[in-house]
Design a protein around this motif. Structure first.
Motif, short mmCIF file in Angstrom:
data_model
loop_
_atom_site.label_atom_id
_atom_site.label_comp_id
_atom_site.label_asym_id
_atom_site.label_seq_id
_atom_site.Cartn_x
_atom_site.Cartn_y
_atom_site.Cartn_z
N UNK A 1 -6.89 -33.09 -53.96
CA UNK A 1 -5.61 -33.68 -54.36
C UNK A 1 -4.53 -32.61 -54.46
N UNK A 2 -4.90 -31.47 -55.01
CA UNK A 2 -3.91 -30.40 -55.16
C UNK A 2 -3.38 -29.92 -53.81
N UNK A 3 -4.18 -30.15 -52.77
CA UNK A 3 -3.74 -29.74 -51.43
C UNK A 3 -3.24 -30.95 -50.63
N UNK A 4 -3.06 -32.06 -51.30
CA UNK A 4 -2.56 -33.25 -50.61
C UNK A 4 -3.59 -33.90 -49.70
N UNK A 5 -4.87 -33.66 -49.98
CA UNK A 5 -5.92 -34.25 -49.15
C UNK A 5 -6.70 -35.29 -49.96
N UNK A 6 -7.36 -36.21 -49.26
CA UNK A 6 -8.22 -37.19 -49.92
C UNK A 6 -9.67 -36.86 -49.67
N UNK A 7 -10.58 -37.56 -50.35
CA UNK A 7 -11.99 -37.44 -49.97
C UNK A 7 -12.61 -38.84 -49.93
N UNK A 8 -13.64 -38.98 -49.13
CA UNK A 8 -14.30 -40.27 -48.98
C UNK A 8 -15.48 -40.30 -49.95
N UNK A 9 -15.22 -40.85 -51.16
CA UNK A 9 -16.25 -40.80 -52.20
C UNK A 9 -17.49 -41.60 -51.82
N UNK A 10 -17.22 -42.78 -51.19
CA UNK A 10 -18.35 -43.63 -50.84
C UNK A 10 -19.25 -42.95 -49.81
N UNK A 11 -18.59 -42.34 -48.82
CA UNK A 11 -19.33 -41.62 -47.79
C UNK A 11 -20.18 -40.52 -48.40
N UNK A 12 -19.60 -39.86 -49.41
CA UNK A 12 -20.34 -38.79 -50.08
C UNK A 12 -21.57 -39.36 -50.79
N UNK A 13 -21.40 -40.50 -51.47
CA UNK A 13 -22.53 -41.10 -52.19
C UNK A 13 -23.65 -41.46 -51.22
N UNK A 14 -23.25 -41.94 -50.03
CA UNK A 14 -24.29 -42.29 -49.04
C UNK A 14 -25.04 -41.06 -48.57
N UNK A 15 -24.27 -40.02 -48.32
CA UNK A 15 -24.86 -38.76 -47.90
C UNK A 15 -25.83 -38.26 -48.97
N UNK A 16 -25.39 -38.40 -50.22
CA UNK A 16 -26.18 -37.94 -51.35
C UNK A 16 -27.50 -38.72 -51.41
N UNK A 17 -27.39 -40.06 -51.21
CA UNK A 17 -28.59 -40.90 -51.27
C UNK A 17 -29.61 -40.44 -50.24
N UNK A 18 -29.11 -40.04 -49.04
CA UNK A 18 -30.02 -39.57 -47.98
C UNK A 18 -30.81 -38.35 -48.44
N UNK A 19 -30.15 -37.54 -49.30
CA UNK A 19 -30.79 -36.28 -49.73
C UNK A 19 -31.53 -36.43 -51.04
#
Ligand code: SER
Length: 602
Positions: free
Chosen positions: A417-435
């Motif tokens: 946010x401080x750099x004006x960027x977003x993140x894909x939280x849902x995508x991250x959660x999916x990635x996390x589930x895989x691991x």
């Protein structure tokens, strides 16, 4: 009035009104696998609100420590906290609306007690809908109460009506006791911020009105078919936010300026000259929450409560870095101040002082290097994103920051946010589930020999409880709802709605079904989603979460889907052989099963 005085006054007031003062329960809910932390004073009292007899009688009051992480993004404004104290009084089938409201009003406004100017108070009341009528009784009682101090309160003027989304509490599960509530608001007199629309109202988010107390009237039972049936045991459950009342009485702009927080800011002042108000508020809140979680026996880890704890400490560290606090060991210095401010009301802080300090130091040590490296890594990522004109940080990078540098999602989100960027939280959660498989093993190693000696057994029984729940629904019907669950290292106990004693054949079918699922060695995975998404996905379980809150949904192959905080095994094959030991009545319409897992070779 100091906060300790408010706490004492509350307890003496309700002692005078015939209440038994009970101690604060632990922040870790007992026998409730659906939530990670105690979120309200009523939480540990659910069995008694459901009709069990409390040894303290039918009138209870206390100060309860609570954790709510749902509002974590709000921390930094004038009133949101992850850790707070809730002062509460309860009637278990004893007094009802008349006394509850009269006493709330007396305690708030009487000179003998808090002495708040009643002209600054407004209330909200349930407006009524197809399930339950408008709460005219509460309106009448409020009018009388205000009249007593010469104020002519009317609907639309001091008394405001709202639907279920605002003025209804419960049930704790999908079914159970629930009812309308009435909330009390204090008018700070601040000018309404135009950003929130033209018309300011008490539930408006501009910060002018502060909700301080909630009286819940549990007069209905929500049934499995969705209907609301009047209860014979009508309960009262109230919650008064201590930090917020202190803010009001001390005439300060935010909870962070009250006497509870002042020493913390002073301590931070010796560590840095920089003045980022939000960062310092987050540090104060998060370290306070972390101190209390540690005092209740949790250690930083990568799962469940331990992971919440880790995130709180790490986020505080990153905010510290933001305001230039670098001295190694600074978090434990702040924690010392927290303990010194709070131990008289919560002696466990002093008892576990050493342990709390050591854990803080260790976590700080673990994360300090990673934080530096991770921040440098993030700068690279952000520069790269700018060059490539990207709007969001790639999921792979978010995951790398998590895995290699231990950055919880909140830190990366804020950096982005401080750099004006977003993140894909849902995508991250999916990635996390895989691991999950990998990280769970790591977490289990950390626990080995530590806090939870019987972790493996209880985790297995926890997964077995999900299988049993689903098998009961398959065999007996969808009216089966969880009413209680208790797990020890040896056995599980499960209470559920069902009218008749189970036949031997039914018991065998349930056992067989659970054992098939175990033999099939189905994978156990979880996803985070909102309560509504969970309902849509057909998840069963206790829907006690607030609207919009994220919940974990555990899936066992194609067999079961249930809302739950975990932890669970990764494959059902780990469970051995499932055996029902006992099936008996628990109370009217509720059956209780005790079951065990035996080794495969037995
Ligand atoms: N359970 C209600 C609340 O948390 C009242 O205590 O607001």
């Amino acid at each position: 009035m100091r906060s300790s005085e408010i706490r004492e006054k509350f307890l003496s007031f309700f002692t005078e009104k015939g209440h038994t003062i009970i101690p604060s329960a632990s922040l870790l809910p007992e026998n409730d696998p659906t939530v990670l932390f105690t979120t309200a004073g009523m939480h540990p009292l659910v069995p008694y609100l459901m009709g069990e007899k409390h040894p303290g009688g039918t009138r209870l009051a206390n100060a309860q420590k609570c954790i709510r992480t749902g509002d974590i993004d709000e921390v930094g404004d004038n009133r949101h906290l992850t850790f707070f104290e809730m002062l509460g009084n309860w009637s278990l089938g004893d007094y009802f609306k008349e006394d509850a409201i009269r006493w709330s009003f007396e305690f708030l406004s009487s000179k003998k007690w808090l002495g708040i100017d009643p002209h600054r108070l407004s209330v909200s009341v349930f407006t009524g809908d197809a399930d339950a009528p408008k709460d005219t009784e509460s309106i009448r009682i409020w009018k009388t109460a205000f009249k007593g101090v010469g104020i002519d309160a009317k609907e639309g003027d001091r008394i405001f009506m709202y639907p279920k989304a605002k003025n209804w509490w419960g049930p704790a599960g999908q079914t159970g006791p629930c009812g309308p509530d009435t909330e009390m608001f204090y008018d700070t007199g601040k000018t309404h911020a135009p950003a929130y629309g033209k018309k300011c109202h008490i539930n408006c988010d501009c910060g002018r009105y502060v909700e301080i107390w909630n009286d819940v009237f549990m007069q209905y039972e929500k049934m499995a078919d969705g209907s609301y049936v009047p209860l014979t045991q009508r309960n009262v459950d109230t919650g008064l936010g201590l930090e917020r009342v202190a803010m009001v009485l001390q005439g300060v702009e935010s909870v962070f300026e009250t006497d509870m927080f002042a020493p913390l800011f002073k301590a931070m002042g010796t560590l840095t000259n920089q003045d980022d108000r939000r960062a310092k508020r987050i540090i104060a809140d998060h370290l306070r929450a972390a101190t209390f979680i540690l005092a209740d026996g949790v250690m930083p880890s990568n799962v469940d409560q331990g992971y919440v704890l880790r995130r709180l400490i790490r986020r505080a560290m990153r905010e510290g870095r933001k305001v230039g606090i670098e001295a190694f060991g600074w978090t434990s210095a702040i924690v010392e101040t927290i303990i010194a401010t709070m131990w008289e009301s919560y002696p466990e802080l002093n008892i576990h002082r050493q342990h709390i300090g050591n854990e803080m130091k260790q976590e700080e040590e673990k994360f300090t290097k990673a934080l530096d490296k991770g921040l440098r890594e993030f700068d690279k990522i952000a520069r790269d994103a700018k060059v490539r004109n990207l709007q969001t940080v790639a999921i792979k990078d978010v995951f790398d920051l998590y895995q290699s540098f231990g950055f919880p999602i909140e830190i990366t989100k804020e950096l982005a946010q401080e750099k004006g960027l977003g993140i894909d939280e849902e995508g991250f959660m999916q990635e996390l589930a895989k691991h999950q498989d990998i990280s769970r093993k790591g977490a289990e190693q950390k626990f080995a020999g530590g806090l939870a000696d019987h972790r493996e057994e209880t985790t297995q029984l926890h997964t077995a409880t999900h299988l049993l729940h689903k098998a009961l629904r398959n065999v007996l019907g969808d009216h089966v709802e969880q009413k209680g669950s208790n797990i020890t290292a040896e056995r599980l106990r499960f209470d559920f709605t069902h009218a008749a004693k189970m036949t031997d054949a039914e018991k065998r079918r349930v056992e067989d079904m659970v054992n098939w699922v175990i033999r099939d060695d189905l994978p156990v995975t979880f996803e985070e989603m909102t309560v509504d998404q969970a309902k849509q996905a057909g998840a069963i379980g206790l829907f006690e979460h607030k609207y919009g809150e994220k919940v974990k949904v555990y899936t066992v192959g194609g067999f079961s889907k249930e809302i739950c905080g975990g932890p669970h095994v990764t494959h059902t094959g780990e469970l051995g052989v499932f055996k029902i030991k006992k099936e008996e009545a628990s109370s009217a319409g509720i059956r209780r099963i005790k079951a065990v897992l035996l080794d495969k070779d037995v």
